[in-house]
Design an enzyme around this catalytic site. Structure first.
Site, PDB file in Angstrom:
ATOM      1  NE  ARG A  59      -3.387  -2.765   0.629  1.00  0.00           N
ATOM      2  CZ  ARG A  59      -4.395  -3.824  -0.168  1.00  0.00           C
ATOM      3  NH1 ARG A  59      -3.859  -3.619  -1.468  1.00  0.00           N
ATOM      4  NH2 ARG A  59      -4.928  -4.584   0.363  1.00  0.00           N
ATOM      5  CG  ASP A 333      -3.764 -12.297  -1.994  1.00  0.00           C
ATOM      6  OD1 ASP A 333      -3.360 -11.006  -2.211  1.00  0.00           O
ATOM      7  OD2 ASP A 333      -4.764 -12.442  -2.247  1.00  0.00           O
ATOM      8  CG  HIS A 337      -8.307  -3.807   3.364  1.00  0.00           C
ATOM      9  ND1 HIS A 337      -8.016  -3.224   2.277  1.00  0.00           N
ATOM     10  CD2 HIS A 337      -8.219  -5.180   2.683  1.00  0.00           C
ATOM     11  CE1 HIS A 337      -7.916  -3.756   1.182  1.00  0.00           C
ATOM     12  NE2 HIS A 337      -8.095  -4.982   1.268  1.00  0.00           N
TER      13      HIS A 337
END
Length: 483
Positions: A59, A333, A337
């Site tokens: 991110r 993976d 969030h």
């Protein structure tokens, strides 16, 4: 110097003593840090090549409130990883294009650091931020411009970042090359498929394919989706992409690596393609081994991901595909969030869970404790095979011992149980020695509040697992320890 006594080499069973070169400046720990001259009893522990993860999302830039390169790399090191492949769904996207909109999300981070595209920025992240990251990393370039699926990225815009590019490179560029192509999070679209495969072939890289596409639906189609009243995703949404790309690999002879495979029908197709000799590899993730869609009823959106958790029959098929060798490796993976985002409900919440810090324990519980594979095979799946995919050699500990270990003392008065000593200060190319120390039988409880990631979105909180990484060694230096 820190010395680990009585540690077992993962693939030979020999008990050795290991002396580390030093503690790195990026070192961090849980509990009391070992003294620089500590002698640590490592009886019952296993020495293995460091784990590698070919599928992480950090991110950074663009969404650093979820994760950053610093927090993501710390999470990786605490999970026993020494190398990761950073996916290209950054903001702006990691497509090699010059940033033209300085107001775009994440653009200011890149431009203020003095770079005009995301690849340059991430290659030079440590210089730009004056930090040392505790994990090695490679980069993955987008298959399409902006990851929008409309135009393939232009090879000439990112060719210079390839490992064997003739352009002169600084140390950061050499350390963090582009080694794969993907639009991860999205399958390559039909309109650019031919050009993307041409780029794969011309660059000599491999395609990492998000082998799943659907326009509607949020969870696996079946009894659970109906009970939740949530639109379902059929299992053939995965097979359609797998079959399509197998056909292209057959036509062009290029390497396609399928991400997070989750269904029995996809494993069957991959199994047949491998039997045909096609250049196909695949991964699955810990959550597809440990959970099925019924977990949605217990964990809610913490178990929402893409591809979705499938049926119990598919979960069992995933375990069988690990056991029979169809699955080449396990990737996390890792998808951070915020819990606020995950609380938006099944239709609005983002897909994905974090995985770096509990992957080994979850996989060990399901696969090794479950009697499906050995400890050695799990290390192959999490270290040897993903390193191989990424173009790196896993550390050959047995060869280091044979070539550089001091012989065990012999003769009258020698104490029994004295081991050969492998001193990493004396090996050839100590900068290449990446290792993990594993407590293969150590029982522990997953506590996301103790994670080094910024994120907490995992359904595995509170799980009792066995198998824990206890120390991560990169370039012969101690980077992380909970010894």
């Amino acid at each position: 110097m820190i010395t680990l006594r009585n540690i077992k080499v993962w693939n030979t069973g020999e008990i050795i003593d290991l002396r580390l070169a030093s503690t790195a400046s990026a070192f961090f720990h849980e509990g009391a840090a070992p003294a620089e001259d500590a002698d640590i009893d490592a009886s019952g522990l296993t020495l293995a090549p460091g784990f590698a993860d070919p599928h992480v999302h950090y991110r950074d830039p663009g969404q650093t409130y979820k994760e950053s390169m610093v927090s993501g790399c710390r999470a990786a090191a605490s999970g026993g990883y020494t190398n990761v492949l950073v996916m290209p769904n950054t903001l702006p996207a990691m497509d090699g294009e010059t940033i033209v909109d300085p107001e775009a999300l994440g653009a200011k981070e890149v431009l203020d650091a003095g770079y005009d595209n995301v690849i340059d920025y991430l290659q030079h992240y440590e210089a730009a931020h004056d930090v040392q990251l505790p994990v090695r990393y490679d980069l993955c370039v987008c298959a399409s411009k902006g990851r929008a699926g409309h135009e393939a990225t232009e090879l000439d815009h990112w060719r210079r970042y390839l490992p064997d590019a003739e352009e002169s490179k600084d140390d950061y560029q050499r350390a963090h090359p582009v080694t794969a192509i993907s639009d991860d999070g999205l399958a390559v679209t039909p309109e650019i498929l031919d050009q993307v495969f041409a780029n794969v072939k011309d660059s000599g890289l491999y395609l990492i394919e998000h082998c799943e596409h659907h326009d509607t639906g949020a969870v696996n189609e079946g009894p659970v989706s109906r009970e939740l009243g949530v639109p379902g995703i059929p299992e053939d949404t995965e097979l359609n992409i797998v079959a399509r790309d197998i056909a292209k690999a057959r036509e062009l002879g290029v390497h396609v690596h399928f991400q997070h495979v989750s269904t029995a029908i996809s494993f069957d197709a991959i199994r047949k393609a491998k039997a045909e000799g096609l250049p196909i590899t695949c991964e699955t993730a810990p959550h597809y081994l440990a959970l099925c869609d019924e977990a949605l009823l217990k964990y809610g959106t913490l178990a929402k991901m893409n591809p979705p958790l499938r049926s119990e029959a598919d979960r069992q098929a995933t375990v069988r595909a690990i056991a029979d060798g169809t699955v080449d490796m396990i990737a996390t993976d890792h998808a951070p969030h915020t819990l606020e985002e995950k609380a938006l409900g099944f239709l609005e919440s983002p897909n994905g869970i974090i995985g770096l810090e509990c992957a080994y324990g979850v996989c060990h519980k399901v696969l090794v404790d479950g009697g499906h594979i050995s400890d050695e095979r799990l290390i192959e799946l999490m270290s040897v095979k993903p390193n191989e995919l990424m173009g790196h050699e896993s550390c050959d500990i047995a060869t280091l011992v044979e070539n550089f270990a001091e012989p065990a003392p012999t003769g009258p008065g020698t104490r029994k149980g004295v081991n050969r000593l492998l001193d990493l200060n004396r090996v050839e190319s100590p900068e290449d020695v990446d290792l993990v120390v594993l407590g293969t039988d150590q029982a522990w409880t997953v506590n996301p509040e103790q994670f080094h990631s910024k994120a907490r979105n995992t359904p595995f909180g509170g799980w009792n697992v066995t198998g824990r990484p206890l120390a991560t060694i990169i370039g012969s230096q101690l980077m992380f320890s909970r010894l």
